[in-house]
Design an enzyme around this catalytic site. Sequence first.
Site, short mmCIF file in Angstrom:
data_model
loop_
_atom_site.label_atom_id
_atom_site.label_comp_id
_atom_site.label_asym_id
_atom_site.label_seq_id
_atom_site.Cartn_x
_atom_site.Cartn_y
_atom_site.Cartn_z
N SER A 61 0.85 -1.18 0.00
CA SER A 61 0.00 0.00 0.00
C SER A 61 0.89 1.24 0.00
O SER A 61 1.88 1.31 0.73
CB SER A 61 -0.88 -0.04 1.26
OG SER A 61 -1.63 1.14 1.32
N SER A 106 4.50 3.93 3.09
CA SER A 106 4.06 2.73 2.39
C SER A 106 4.09 1.55 3.38
O SER A 106 4.67 1.67 4.47
CB SER A 106 5.00 2.46 1.21
OG SER A 106 4.59 1.35 0.47
N LYS A 107 3.51 0.47 3.04
CA LYS A 107 3.61 -0.75 3.87
C LYS A 107 3.20 -1.94 3.04
O LYS A 107 2.36 -1.81 2.14
CB LYS A 107 2.68 -0.64 5.08
CG LYS A 107 3.04 -1.61 6.19
CD LYS A 107 4.24 -1.09 6.95
CE LYS A 107 4.49 -1.82 8.23
NZ LYS A 107 5.16 -0.94 9.18
N GLY A 108 3.77 -3.08 3.35
CA GLY A 108 3.42 -4.28 2.62
C GLY A 108 3.17 -5.43 3.56
O GLY A 108 3.54 -5.37 4.75
#
Length: 476
Positions: A61, A106-108
């Site tokens: 994201s 961001s992050k995953g």
Amino acid sequence: MSTSNEPSFRESVDIMFNRAVALLDLPPGLEEKIRVCNATYTVRFGVRLRGKIETFTGYRSVHSEHMEPVKGGIRYSMGVNQDEVEALAALMTYKCALVETPFGGSKGGLCIDPREYEEHELELITRRFAYELAKRDLINPSQNVPAPDMGTGEREMAWIADQYRRMNTTDINGAACVTGKPINAGGIHGRTEATGRGVQYALREFFRHSEDVKIAGLTGKLDGKRVVVQGLGNVGYHAAKFLTDEDGAIVTGIIERDGALISDDGLDIDAVHAWIRKHGGVANYPNAEFVENGASVLEKECDILIPAAMEGVIDMTNADQIKAPLIIEAANGPVTAGADEILRKKGCVIIPDMYANAGGVTVSYFEWVKNLSHIRFGRMQRRQEEARHQLVVDELERLDRYMGDAWSMTPDFKAKYLKGADELELVRSGLDDTMRQAYQDMRALWHDRDDVDDLRTAAYLVAITRVAGSYRAKGL
Ligand code: GLU
């Protein structure tokens, strides 16, 4: 765990954001632009394992691209879903702005229980996930730079870096595509301990301000403070270890998946850590009392509570029973918006996640800069610094001889003064400076504005103002 009448994690972050943004006078529409998540990518891919194809679901994201690259970890957990990665990506935006690392958020995440797989299987899965992200520029030194998070560490980061390099053989900055790598794969000293170290530096800075300590109903310094830690993973372990070994704090409770340990005399962090590694939990640890209902230990009488595991552990069902006057959020989102309100009303001081756990991304920033400059910090200056110090020491030695018994150098002065800083010392110094400065930025608003009565709102205000400033500079 959150009850159904509590907002989701992402809604919880939005509620906290809204409370802060209402105190700012932003141009119409900018508030909405900052709050929303720009894009969330879902990837589904198959890996052949144990004779059959297994399909995995992963996310990355991107919350805000007001600065690029965007930054944030990759989490491996069965709890990963779109709502969670979006909440975590938003927190990354605010965190990076607050500690002035020049990144968007961001992050995953990958929906997987890593304990169910062998190392070689995890490598296959990680490389395939990295491939899916890299081919969409969701891993890229100038656009999107992942890092470790829950369930991942330097091993996974090394696989990701290698996978990116295989796909981009002529990218001279390829190593900067991911941070949190092992030293031999382009990592930086002090990254593994960084988030826990940041928690320690945050608490040290808090205790430097006696006015703030008083608001929490506490006195004195960290020495002798009773601490309860939830989660003895990478962050919780390092925070607990540094606070006990270096600041004289006493860890009286450790909460883990299978229960909790309590001891009013203080727990031996390394011994408990070793026990968990060997036995998979805290049960049967010989030198402390075991409490089967681990979550109940969150409510234990103590001075400082450190939730260092996952989101939503303090919610509307237990917030009222929390006795700690000071909570430092080493995890992301451990206190729900509803619980936050209850705790604030009780007078509990909360050092918020976006500040408290920012040590990780801060040292990631140093690693990224190291990779882009292709040289270890301190390599050019260290011996030159030592040579200049040697000049001073030579003069002092001459004075020492001349003065006879009347004066002499303090015994360990020479050794300490002569030693030039290595990479680890420089990283710690940069991290300490970052944590002090960000705290001072937050507390200035906390104390100067009558409409700001908690550190979380102050943190959001500092962060949102900076993000808004960079959107404005872009002409938005
Ligand atoms: N996953 C960590 C966090 O939540 C580190 C992120 C990074 O280093 O980019 O802050």
